[in-house]
Design an enzyme around this catalytic site. Sequence first.
Site, PDB file in Angstrom:
ATOM      1  N   TRP A   7       1.545  16.862  27.091  1.00 30.97           N
ATOM      2  CA  TRP A   7       2.305  15.001  27.339  1.00 30.97           C
ATOM      3  C   TRP A   7       0.484  14.664  27.238  1.00 30.97           C
ATOM      4  CZ3 TRP A   7       6.311  14.911  24.762  1.00 30.97           C
ATOM      5  CH2 TRP A   7       7.111  15.896  25.623  1.00 30.97           C
TER       6      TRP A   7
ATOM      7  N   ASP B   6       2.522   9.814  34.803  1.00 31.48           N
ATOM      8  CA  ASP B   6       3.562  10.128  34.283  1.00 31.48           C
ATOM      9  C   ASP B   6       4.186  11.058  35.359  1.00 31.48           C
ATOM     10  OD1 ASP B   6       5.002  11.643  33.484  1.00 31.48           O
ATOM     11  OD2 ASP B   6       4.584  11.899  31.197  1.00 31.48           O
TER      12      ASP B   6
ATOM     13  N   LYS C 234      14.087  14.744  34.126  1.00 31.41           N
ATOM     14  CA  LYS C 234      14.041  15.570  35.107  1.00 31.41           C
ATOM     15  C   LYS C 234      14.685  16.169  36.344  1.00 31.41           C
ATOM     16  CE  LYS C 234      11.315  16.576  30.432  1.00 31.41           C
ATOM     17  NZ  LYS C 234      10.237  15.927  29.694  1.00 31.41           N
TER      18      LYS C 234
HETATM   19  C1  LIG Z   1       9.168  15.663  29.612  1.00 32.30           C
HETATM   20  C2  LIG Z   1       8.199  15.016  29.669  1.00 32.30           C
HETATM   21  C3  LIG Z   1       7.906  14.209  28.769  1.00 32.30           C
HETATM   22  C4  LIG Z   1       8.550  13.350  27.645  1.00 32.30           C
HETATM   23  O1  LIG Z   1       9.479  12.163  27.769  1.00 32.30           O
HETATM   24  P1  LIG Z   1      10.872  12.145  26.994  1.00 32.30           P
HETATM   25  O2  LIG Z   1      11.843  10.994  27.641  1.00 32.30           O
HETATM   26  O3  LIG Z   1      11.248  12.822  25.809  1.00 32.30           O
HETATM   27  O4  LIG Z   1      10.010  10.912  25.841  1.00 32.30           O
HETATM   28  C5  LIG Z   1       6.722  13.501  29.164  1.00 32.30           C
HETATM   29  N1  LIG Z   1       5.820  14.207  29.987  1.00 32.30           N
HETATM   30  C6  LIG Z   1       6.232  14.786  31.149  1.00 32.30           C
HETATM   31  C7  LIG Z   1       5.349  15.056  31.886  1.00 32.30           C
HETATM   32  C8  LIG Z   1       7.314  15.180  30.319  1.00 32.30           C
HETATM   33  O5  LIG Z   1       8.568  16.256  31.191  1.00 32.30           O
END
Ligand SMILES: *Cc1c(COP(=O)(O)O)cnc(C)c1O
Length: 360
Positions: A101, A171, A195
Amino acid sequence: MNRVYNFSAGPSVLPEEVLETARDEMLNWHGSGMSVMEMSHRSKWYDEIIKKAETDLRDLMNIPSNYKVLFLQGGAWTQFAMVPMNLMKKGKADYVNTGSWSKKAISEARKYGKVNVVASSEDAGFTYIPELNPETFSRDADYFYITTNNTIYGTRYTKLPETGNVSLVADMSSNILSEVYDVTKFGLIFAGAQKNMGPAGVTVVIIREDLISDVQPEVPTMLQYKVHAENSSLFNTPPCYSIYICGLVFEWLKKLGGVPAMQKINEEKAAILYDFLDNSKMFKGTVRKEDRSLMNVPFVTGDKDLDARFVKEAEQKGLVNLKGHRSVGGMRASIYNAMPVEGVKKLVEFMKEFEAKNRI
Ligand SMILES: *Cc1c(COP(=O)(O)O)cnc(C)c1O
């Protein structure tokens, strides 16, 4: 009703209580005579829903008043671009590469300016969080970027980098609301909902007001923080239903005692699994101990066929989505806020059984 224990990395398990409330309110929300799905986002009812969600999130994370909370669309992925498009004023940012990511965020940012990768754990398959030396940080960077929890590899920062006057951007998609964070340490936090907050479709952005400003005119209107901030996330039609469910999750979390109480439960849950892994002869954790995630727990047997058989047999026991990410292999148990302690206990029980039956 046969509910399984769902260890999916995302979209993932939601609190049963939340799903029940959503079911009860499905056809007629609070006497409105309609479903939240059918409501105008300009209605007084929806105004109540989105305002309550924001207030509860502010309470839960202790978000100061000089931060805006935005409910956006496009997932965390869109933030990989929105962050540099809005924040790269001098055209330079520091990033830490802790996995897939982060890498994606880095390559998006490179479209808009100079990216300095200050540290990486790629040399060991991202199984640890690299040591950060402030002397390697760019003093004139527009921001400093980290991924607080690395969903695929199961690592997390246990201390934040000291970035001085440079704003920290995080993030937090896979560990927002799972442990206590001091929001004032960050300039911007973003997280996809699917999540730890609710269904896919909404992305939460928490941004310090001084970072919200006019941007280059060619930046699409929908990708400007300022536009969404000035319109309280109602510039266009927001992901109404997803925000509503997030709101229910926030209420659930508050009732439980908030983030400190949740963190304690998460630490307990993770300890049950890690303690077992540390003592097992068959299963091994893949992450350096001090950097282990509370949310995503990858493990292996060292034998691909045995891994595959484990995943299959677990599924027959109602323990589902335990297959590791395709880039790592083995298994991964995602034990987000909504995963009950019993689910983790059941998993460990089954791992013990499997180990006893398959002793080499
Ligand atoms: C799942 C995830 C993403 C991607 O998320 P999307 O909503 O599919 O764009 C980005 N960063 C992290 C840390 C993630 O767990």
